[in-house]
Design a protein around this motif. Structure first.
Motif, PDB file in Angstrom:
ATOM      1  N   ASP A 200     -12.666   7.906   4.864  1.00  0.00           N
ATOM      2  CA  ASP A 200     -12.009   6.612   5.025  1.00  0.00           C
ATOM      3  C   ASP A 200     -12.976   5.459   4.899  1.00  0.00           C
ATOM      4  OD1 ASP A 200     -13.226   7.328   7.464  1.00  0.00           O
ATOM      5  OD2 ASP A 200     -11.991   5.919   8.562  1.00  0.00           O
TER       6      ASP A 200
ATOM      7  N   PHE B 205       0.685   0.488   2.382  1.00  0.00           N
ATOM      8  CA  PHE B 205       0.002   1.698   1.940  1.00  0.00           C
ATOM      9  C   PHE B 205       0.843   2.364   0.843  1.00  0.00           C
ATOM     10  CE2 PHE B 205      -1.265   1.254   6.415  1.00  0.00           C
ATOM     11  CZ  PHE B 205      -2.647   1.383   6.332  1.00  0.00           C
TER      12      PHE B 205
ATOM     13  N   VAL C 163       1.010   5.939  -1.535  1.00  0.00           N
ATOM     14  CA  VAL C 163       0.513   7.313  -1.399  1.00  0.00           C
ATOM     15  C   VAL C 163       1.062   8.179  -2.527  1.00  0.00           C
ATOM     16  CG1 VAL C 163       0.261   9.232   0.228  1.00  0.00           C
ATOM     17  CG2 VAL C 163       0.752   6.915   1.106  1.00  0.00           C
TER      18      VAL C 163
ATOM     19  N   ILE D 167       0.977  11.730   6.643  1.00  0.00           N
ATOM     20  CA  ILE D 167       0.673  10.309   6.823  1.00  0.00           C
ATOM     21  C   ILE D 167       1.150   9.809   8.190  1.00  0.00           C
ATOM     22  CG2 ILE D 167       0.593   9.831   4.354  1.00  0.00           C
ATOM     23  CD1 ILE D 167       3.351   8.556   4.577  1.00  0.00           C
TER      24      ILE D 167
ATOM     25  N   TRP E  83       4.667   2.159   4.442  1.00  0.00           N
ATOM     26  CA  TRP E  83       4.142   3.285   3.678  1.00  0.00           C
ATOM     27  C   TRP E  83       5.166   3.678   2.620  1.00  0.00           C
ATOM     28  CZ3 TRP E  83      -0.456   5.890   5.537  1.00  0.00           C
ATOM     29  CH2 TRP E  83      -0.952   5.352   6.733  1.00  0.00           C
TER      30      TRP E  83
ATOM     31  N   ILE F 220      -3.703   5.417  -0.590  1.00  0.00           N
ATOM     32  CA  ILE F 220      -3.997   6.627   0.173  1.00  0.00           C
ATOM     33  C   ILE F 220      -3.841   7.821  -0.775  1.00  0.00           C
ATOM     34  CG2 ILE F 220      -3.304   8.120   2.095  1.00  0.00           C
ATOM     35  CD1 ILE F 220      -4.265   5.575   3.225  1.00  0.00           C
TER      36      ILE F 220
ATOM     37  N   ILE G 159      -7.598  13.810   2.954  1.00  0.00           N
ATOM     38  CA  ILE G 159      -7.041  12.458   2.898  1.00  0.00           C
ATOM     39  C   ILE G 159      -8.156  11.471   2.575  1.00  0.00           C
ATOM     40  CG2 ILE G 159      -5.761  10.673   4.121  1.00  0.00           C
ATOM     41  CD1 ILE G 159      -4.853  12.820   6.113  1.00  0.00           C
ATOM     42  N   LYS G 160      -7.882  10.579   1.649  1.00  0.00           N
ATOM     43  CA  LYS G 160      -8.800   9.486   1.340  1.00  0.00           C
ATOM     44  C   LYS G 160      -8.093   8.166   1.569  1.00  0.00           C
ATOM     45  CE  LYS G 160     -12.126   6.983  -0.533  1.00  0.00           C
ATOM     46  NZ  LYS G 160     -13.450   6.787   0.118  1.00  0.00           N
ATOM     47  N   ILE G 161      -8.634   7.344   2.456  1.00  0.00           N
ATOM     48  CA  ILE G 161      -8.148   5.978   2.641  1.00  0.00           C
ATOM     49  C   ILE G 161      -9.000   5.073   1.760  1.00  0.00           C
ATOM     50  CG2 ILE G 161      -7.724   4.092   4.260  1.00  0.00           C
ATOM     51  CD1 ILE G 161      -7.632   6.132   6.504  1.00  0.00           C
TER      52      ILE G 161
ATOM     53  N   SER H 238      -4.777   4.511  -8.154  1.00  0.00           N
ATOM     54  CA  SER H 238      -4.381   5.711  -7.421  1.00  0.00           C
ATOM     55  C   SER H 238      -4.832   6.977  -8.131  1.00  0.00           C
ATOM     56  CB  SER H 238      -2.858   5.728  -7.238  1.00  0.00           C
ATOM     57  OG  SER H 238      -2.450   6.809  -6.432  1.00  0.00           O
TER      58      SER H 238
END
Length: 220
Positions: free
Chosen positions: A33, A45, A47, A58, A119, A155, A171-173, A198
């Motif tokens: 993150d 966000f 995703v 999430i 989200w 995300i 997970i990558k923020i 993305s």
């Protein structure tokens, strides 16, 4: 459309249920993150969406790390089938009806302008994790152009079967996208920009997983 009706008691119970469910089904959930951002109010966000697990993951991320007052779009059919999701922050969208789409987008903008986080899965439905290019509907860029002074953060979610019986989730923020990158673009161009950001972030995450380079991850 069906607006959310959050209920603190149901949220309390679902958070505990969700933690146990993820713990039973994943070896580890690993996070990379951007620690420089602490305030996730007024944040949109977006995703990538490839599995049934994505919304639960999430939700867990928000519960454990981000701690925002979060809300998310869910298809109208799903909410009608499982109405309790409205109690934990879901609201409906129905892509078969333009009026419903516009109502859902306007509701998203209202939530963001009031300090909430929103989200969304801009692919609209589950797509195979390895499918490229990522293709987004234009709702994301519509919100970006109309909400006031929001942060927009990608995300990335990636799942991998490695050396254990259960899979790992990664997970990558990402970093907030600077408004200067999209404020002079039209909706189609903005959508393409978000797709590219993305896709690049997801491919970078995949590369780290495949190479078993875990030094930038922490288990959550």
């Amino acid at each position: 459309m069906l607006k959310t009706k959050k209920n603190s008691v149901i949220e309390w119970g679902f958070k505990r249920f969700n933690r146990k469910l993820l713990n039973r089904n994943f070896q580890q959930i690993r996070l990379s993150d951007n620690a420089s951002l602490q305030d996730y109010s007024h944040t949109l966000f977006f995703v990538n969406h490839s599995t049934w697990w994505d919304p639960l993951l999430i939700y867990y991320l928000n519960d454990q790390i981000i701690h925002s007052d979060g809300y998310g779009m869910m298809h109208e059919d799903g909410i009608k089938k499982f109405p309790f999701f409205r109690k934990i922050g879901a609201y409906s969208i129905n892509t078969d009806h333009r009026r419903h789409i516009m109502d859902s987008l306007s509701y998203s903008i209202s939530l963001l302008n009031n300090g909430k986080s929103v989200w969304i899965f801009p692919q609209g439905e589950e797509q195979h994790l390895e499918k490229r290019p990522l293709q987004f509907f234009q709702g994301l860029s519509y919100i970006a152009a109309r909400a006031h002074k929001i942060k927009i953060i990608p995300i990335s979610l990636y799942y991998s079967l490695e050396h254990t019986k259960k899979p790992n989730a990664y997970i990558k923020i990402g970093s907030p996208i600077a408004p200067i990158k999209y404020e002079n673009l039209n909706r189609k161009e903005t959508t393409r920009l978000f797709e590219e950001i993305s896709t690049s972030q997801l491919d970078d995450l995949k590369k780290l997983v495949v190479e078993e380079d875990h030094q930038d991850f922490r288990s959550i």
